[in-house]
Write a protein that holds these residues in place. Sequence first.
Motif, PDB file in Angstrom:
ATOM      1  N   SER A  77       6.293   3.286   8.067  1.00  0.00           N
ATOM      2  CA  SER A  77       6.562   4.267   7.004  1.00  0.00           C
ATOM      3  C   SER A  77       5.557   4.192   5.848  1.00  0.00           C
ATOM      4  O   SER A  77       5.643   4.990   4.913  1.00  0.00           O
ATOM      5  CB  SER A  77       7.996   4.077   6.471  1.00  0.00           C
ATOM      6  N   HIS A  78       4.588   3.262   5.916  1.00  0.00           N
ATOM      7  CA  HIS A  78       3.662   3.111   4.785  1.00  0.00           C
ATOM      8  C   HIS A  78       2.889   4.405   4.503  1.00  0.00           C
ATOM      9  O   HIS A  78       2.804   4.847   3.354  1.00  0.00           O
ATOM     10  CB  HIS A  78       2.643   1.994   5.056  1.00  0.00           C
ATOM     11  N   ALA A  79       2.297   4.988   5.564  1.00  0.00           N
ATOM     12  CA  ALA A  79       1.415   6.149   5.350  1.00  0.00           C
ATOM     13  C   ALA A  79       2.203   7.312   4.754  1.00  0.00           C
ATOM     14  O   ALA A  79       1.782   7.910   3.754  1.00  0.00           O
ATOM     15  CB  ALA A  79       0.755   6.561   6.659  1.00  0.00           C
ATOM     16  N   GLU A  80       3.342   7.622   5.347  1.00  0.00           N
ATOM     17  CA  GLU A  80       4.113   8.779   4.880  1.00  0.00           C
ATOM     18  C   GLU A  80       4.526   8.617   3.407  1.00  0.00           C
ATOM     19  O   GLU A  80       4.346   9.528   2.593  1.00  0.00           O
ATOM     20  CB  GLU A  80       5.358   8.967   5.756  1.00  0.00           C
ATOM     21  N   ILE A  81       5.054   7.434   3.081  1.00  0.00           N
ATOM     22  CA  ILE A  81       5.537   7.222   1.706  1.00  0.00           C
ATOM     23  C   ILE A  81       4.361   7.183   0.733  1.00  0.00           C
ATOM     24  O   ILE A  81       4.392   7.831  -0.328  1.00  0.00           O
ATOM     25  CB  ILE A  81       6.360   5.915   1.599  1.00  0.00           C
ATOM     26  N   ALA A  82       3.304   6.452   1.091  1.00  0.00           N
ATOM     27  CA  ALA A  82       2.174   6.280   0.161  1.00  0.00           C
ATOM     28  C   ALA A  82       1.492   7.616  -0.115  1.00  0.00           C
ATOM     29  O   ALA A  82       1.171   7.934  -1.270  1.00  0.00           O
ATOM     30  CB  ALA A  82       1.182   5.274   0.724  1.00  0.00           C
ATOM     31  N   ILE A  83       1.251   8.395   0.926  1.00  0.00           N
ATOM     32  CA  ILE A  83       0.542   9.671   0.737  1.00  0.00           C
ATOM     33  C   ILE A  83       1.392  10.613  -0.124  1.00  0.00           C
ATOM     34  O   ILE A  83       0.892  11.223  -1.075  1.00  0.00           O
ATOM     35  CB  ILE A  83       0.170  10.292   2.101  1.00  0.00           C
ATOM     36  N   ALA A  84       2.675  10.694   0.191  1.00  0.00           N
ATOM     37  CA  ALA A  84       3.556  11.581  -0.593  1.00  0.00           C
ATOM     38  C   ALA A  84       3.626  11.111  -2.049  1.00  0.00           C
ATOM     39  O   ALA A  84       3.613  11.928  -2.977  1.00  0.00           O
ATOM     40  CB  ALA A  84       4.956  11.615   0.022  1.00  0.00           C
ATOM     41  N   ALA A  85       3.680   9.804  -2.246  1.00  0.00           N
ATOM     42  CA  ALA A  85       3.778   9.274  -3.613  1.00  0.00           C
ATOM     43  C   ALA A  85       2.500   9.572  -4.398  1.00  0.00           C
ATOM     44  O   ALA A  85       2.565  10.002  -5.558  1.00  0.00           O
ATOM     45  CB  ALA A  85       4.042   7.767  -3.573  1.00  0.00           C
ATOM     46  N   LEU A  86       1.356   9.368  -3.775  1.00  0.00           N
ATOM     47  CA  LEU A  86       0.088   9.643  -4.464  1.00  0.00           C
ATOM     48  C   LEU A  86      -0.014  11.128  -4.798  1.00  0.00           C
ATOM     49  O   LEU A  86      -0.457  11.495  -5.890  1.00  0.00           O
ATOM     50  CB  LEU A  86      -1.094   9.189  -3.599  1.00  0.00           C
ATOM     51  N   GLU A  87       0.411  11.968  -3.850  1.00  0.00           N
ATOM     52  CA  GLU A  87       0.367  13.418  -4.103  1.00  0.00           C
ATOM     53  C   GLU A  87       1.310  13.822  -5.229  1.00  0.00           C
ATOM     54  O   GLU A  87       1.087  14.819  -5.912  1.00  0.00           O
ATOM     55  CB  GLU A  87       0.688  14.184  -2.810  1.00  0.00           C
ATOM     56  N   LEU A  98      -2.078  -2.274   5.613  1.00  0.00           N
ATOM     57  CA  LEU A  98      -1.942  -0.970   4.964  1.00  0.00           C
ATOM     58  C   LEU A  98      -1.167   0.012   5.836  1.00  0.00           C
ATOM     59  O   LEU A  98      -0.330   0.761   5.337  1.00  0.00           O
ATOM     60  CB  LEU A  98      -3.336  -0.410   4.651  1.00  0.00           C
ATOM     61  N   ALA A  99      -1.465   0.011   7.153  1.00  0.00           N
ATOM     62  CA  ALA A  99      -0.842   1.006   8.038  1.00  0.00           C
ATOM     63  C   ALA A  99      -0.712   0.402   9.435  1.00  0.00           C
ATOM     64  O   ALA A  99      -1.079  -0.748   9.660  1.00  0.00           O
ATOM     65  CB  ALA A  99      -1.717   2.243   8.065  1.00  0.00           C
ATOM     66  N   ASN A 100      -0.215   1.214  10.353  1.00  0.00           N
ATOM     67  CA  ASN A 100      -0.109   0.732  11.736  1.00  0.00           C
ATOM     68  C   ASN A 100      -1.336   1.091  12.565  1.00  0.00           C
ATOM     69  O   ASN A 100      -1.543   0.511  13.624  1.00  0.00           O
ATOM     70  CB  ASN A 100       1.156   1.295  12.400  1.00  0.00           C
ATOM     71  N   THR A 101      -2.105   2.082  12.116  1.00  0.00           N
ATOM     72  CA  THR A 101      -3.291   2.501  12.871  1.00  0.00           C
ATOM     73  C   THR A 101      -4.435   2.802  11.902  1.00  0.00           C
ATOM     74  O   THR A 101      -4.209   3.051  10.717  1.00  0.00           O
ATOM     75  CB  THR A 101      -3.021   3.796  13.675  1.00  0.00           C
ATOM     76  N   VAL A 102      -5.640   2.835  12.462  1.00  0.00           N
ATOM     77  CA  VAL A 102      -6.814   3.183  11.652  1.00  0.00           C
ATOM     78  C   VAL A 102      -6.694   4.624  11.150  1.00  0.00           C
ATOM     79  O   VAL A 102      -7.030   4.911   9.993  1.00  0.00           O
ATOM     80  CB  VAL A 102      -8.103   2.988  12.484  1.00  0.00           C
ATOM     81  N   GLU A 104      -4.021   6.363  10.385  1.00  0.00           N
ATOM     82  CA  GLU A 104      -3.110   6.392   9.231  1.00  0.00           C
ATOM     83  C   GLU A 104      -3.790   5.806   7.997  1.00  0.00           C
ATOM     84  O   GLU A 104      -3.667   6.348   6.889  1.00  0.00           O
ATOM     85  CB  GLU A 104      -1.852   5.553   9.512  1.00  0.00           C
ATOM     86  N   ALA A 105      -4.500   4.705   8.197  1.00  0.00           N
ATOM     87  CA  ALA A 105      -5.167   4.059   7.058  1.00  0.00           C
ATOM     88  C   ALA A 105      -6.224   4.993   6.466  1.00  0.00           C
ATOM     89  O   ALA A 105      -6.379   5.072   5.247  1.00  0.00           O
ATOM     90  CB  ALA A 105      -5.786   2.733   7.492  1.00  0.00           C
ATOM     91  N   ARG A 106      -6.936   5.713   7.327  1.00  0.00           N
ATOM     92  CA  ARG A 106      -7.953   6.659   6.824  1.00  0.00           C
ATOM     93  C   ARG A 106      -7.284   7.775   6.015  1.00  0.00           C
ATOM     94  O   ARG A 106      -7.791   8.193   4.971  1.00  0.00           O
ATOM     95  CB  ARG A 106      -8.733   7.278   7.989  1.00  0.00           C
ATOM     96  N   ALA A 107      -6.141   8.256   6.492  1.00  0.00           N
ATOM     97  CA  ALA A 107      -5.427   9.314   5.755  1.00  0.00           C
ATOM     98  C   ALA A 107      -4.959   8.784   4.406  1.00  0.00           C
ATOM     99  O   ALA A 107      -4.988   9.496   3.388  1.00  0.00           O
ATOM    100  CB  ALA A 107      -4.241   9.815   6.580  1.00  0.00           C
ATOM    101  N   MET A 108      -4.563   7.527   4.375  1.00  0.00           N
ATOM    102  CA  MET A 108      -4.114   6.927   3.108  1.00  0.00           C
ATOM    103  C   MET A 108      -5.286   6.780   2.144  1.00  0.00           C
ATOM    104  O   MET A 108      -5.152   7.000   0.934  1.00  0.00           O
ATOM    105  CB  MET A 108      -3.453   5.565   3.368  1.00  0.00           C
ATOM    106  N   VAL A 109      -6.449   6.418   2.669  1.00  0.00           N
ATOM    107  CA  VAL A 109      -7.640   6.311   1.817  1.00  0.00           C
ATOM    108  C   VAL A 109      -7.996   7.685   1.255  1.00  0.00           C
ATOM    109  O   VAL A 109      -8.298   7.822   0.056  1.00  0.00           O
ATOM    110  CB  VAL A 109      -8.829   5.705   2.607  1.00  0.00           C
ATOM    111  N   ALA A 110      -7.925   8.722   2.104  1.00  0.00           N
ATOM    112  CA  ALA A 110      -8.252  10.078   1.621  1.00  0.00           C
ATOM    113  C   ALA A 110      -7.317  10.459   0.470  1.00  0.00           C
ATOM    114  O   ALA A 110      -7.761  10.998  -0.559  1.00  0.00           O
ATOM    115  CB  ALA A 110      -8.146  11.087   2.767  1.00  0.00           C
ATOM    116  N   ALA A 111      -6.030  10.147   0.614  1.00  0.00           N
ATOM    117  CA  ALA A 111      -5.066  10.464  -0.449  1.00  0.00           C
ATOM    118  C   ALA A 111      -5.359   9.645  -1.699  1.00  0.00           C
ATOM    119  O   ALA A 111      -5.250  10.142  -2.831  1.00  0.00           O
ATOM    120  CB  ALA A 111      -3.639  10.198   0.044  1.00  0.00           C
ATOM    121  N   ALA A 112      -5.763   8.385  -1.497  1.00  0.00           N
ATOM    122  CA  ALA A 112      -6.055   7.510  -2.642  1.00  0.00           C
ATOM    123  C   ALA A 112      -7.287   8.000  -3.399  1.00  0.00           C
ATOM    124  O   ALA A 112      -7.323   7.954  -4.635  1.00  0.00           O
ATOM    125  CB  ALA A 112      -6.262   6.071  -2.161  1.00  0.00           C
ATOM    126  N   VAL A 113      -8.291   8.478  -2.663  1.00  0.00           N
ATOM    127  CA  VAL A 113      -9.521   8.972  -3.300  1.00  0.00           C
ATOM    128  C   VAL A 113      -9.200  10.194  -4.159  1.00  0.00           C
ATOM    129  O   VAL A 113      -9.619  10.288  -5.319  1.00  0.00           O
ATOM    130  CB  VAL A 113     -10.591   9.296  -2.229  1.00  0.00           C
TER     131      VAL A 113
END
Length: 378
Positions: A77-87, A98-102, A104-113
């Motif tokens: 659930s890390h990617a879904e929660i983190a991306i929604a929270a950052l947005e 950070l995530a279960n897959t690369v 997901e981690a890339r999507a999280m980085v995009a949201a963080a940027v």
Amino acid sequence: MVGYAFMGAAHSQAWRTVNRVFDLPARATMVAVCGRDGAKVAEAASRLGWAEAVTDWRELLARDDIDVIDICTPGDSHAEIAIAALEAGKHVLCEKPLANTVDEARAMVAAAVKARALGVRSACGFNYRRVPAVSLMRNLVADGRLGAIRHVRAVYLQDWITDPNFPLVWRLQKDKAGSGALGDIGAHIIDLTQFVTGQQITGVTGITETFIKERPLPEASSGLSARAGATTGEVTVDDAAVFVARLSGGGLATYEATRFATGRKNGLKVEINGELGSLVFDLERLNELEYYDATRPTAEQGFSRILVTEGEHPYVSAWWPPGHIIGYEHSFTHEMRDFIEAVATGTDPTPSFEDALQVQLVLDAVEKSDASWVSVLA
Ligand SMILES: NC(=O)c1ccc[n+]([C@@H]2O[C@H](COP(=O)([O-])OP(=O)(O)OC[C@H]3O[C@@H](n4cnc5c(N)ncnc54)[C@H](O)[C@@H]3O)[C@@H](O)[C@H]2O)c1
């Protein structure tokens, strides 16, 4: 905070403590904790010190009185929660890995940027960076005290699933955990060694193994025990991972992460050998750092033990007088200290989601490298 079990308790303790120990430009207020079971999360809120309990993390994102989302759930659930929270404009602290897959981690980085451009901060919870002895280790390496790094030797050893009847908990299911010992504890030593050396792992080859391939399904009530004769399910993650790596500075590194090191409960140990000396950290003696200084006269050389409790050591001055040791939970208080300070001063906390993606890339490379295994033919 989302999730209130092991890490939820550790993080709560840190949030409760951080402003009482450190003088910071902002104060943490424990507004609300989220879990899926209403009665259990209400009990957790009162035990851990949260003012309110909710059963859907989306409720937290909609509130104006919440600035930070602290993610303490399993990796699925890390990617879904983190991306929604950052947005939603919330600063995010997310547990490791950070995530279960690369992907997901890339999507999280995009949201963080994207969020960073708006002043919204993010970090991943590799707490062992914040053990004073580990921070000191990094400072000594950065000051050039070891010279060029030749070897890094890192192990993270546990034994909590050696019993084949230990049930199929979420940590043993790929869809929930991403990987097994590799991503759970291997991720820690990957991050720790990259942090301490200031170098990145540039290539790996390794092997993983699942010793016990079927386990009894857990009892719904406890989650941690299985009934005799219970139906079994497939273990879909590794029990152990062993790999070698090249570092960006030219050194070689070895890593071992296992849940089958009988007798080892939480044995994290890192040794670094450089041209001018060596450093050794052992989590079971976390107030100490061993240092071998090869520049001393030969007759005086030997490993010395630094007791990392002096006021000039990282984080220590806020705690107790010299020699008054600290423990595991302090690493989380230090994590919250650094996070609050970064958010309050408008700087980026570390490790960033990009740093954590680098760890994810190493985990992925180790899993893929199995393909290069060469059998020894008689
Ligand atoms: N930094 C460390 O040293 C360290 C140690 C252990 C675990 N971790 C990491 O922390 C995370 C959580 O691990 P843990 O040991 O606390 O697990 P845990 O099983 O003890 O707790 C997980 C919690 O998440 C809750 N949860 C699960 N899905 C949820 C959802 N969709 N919404 C709300 N709550 C949900 C569960 O009810 C439970 O409260 C993992 O990413 C793990 O890798 C880090």
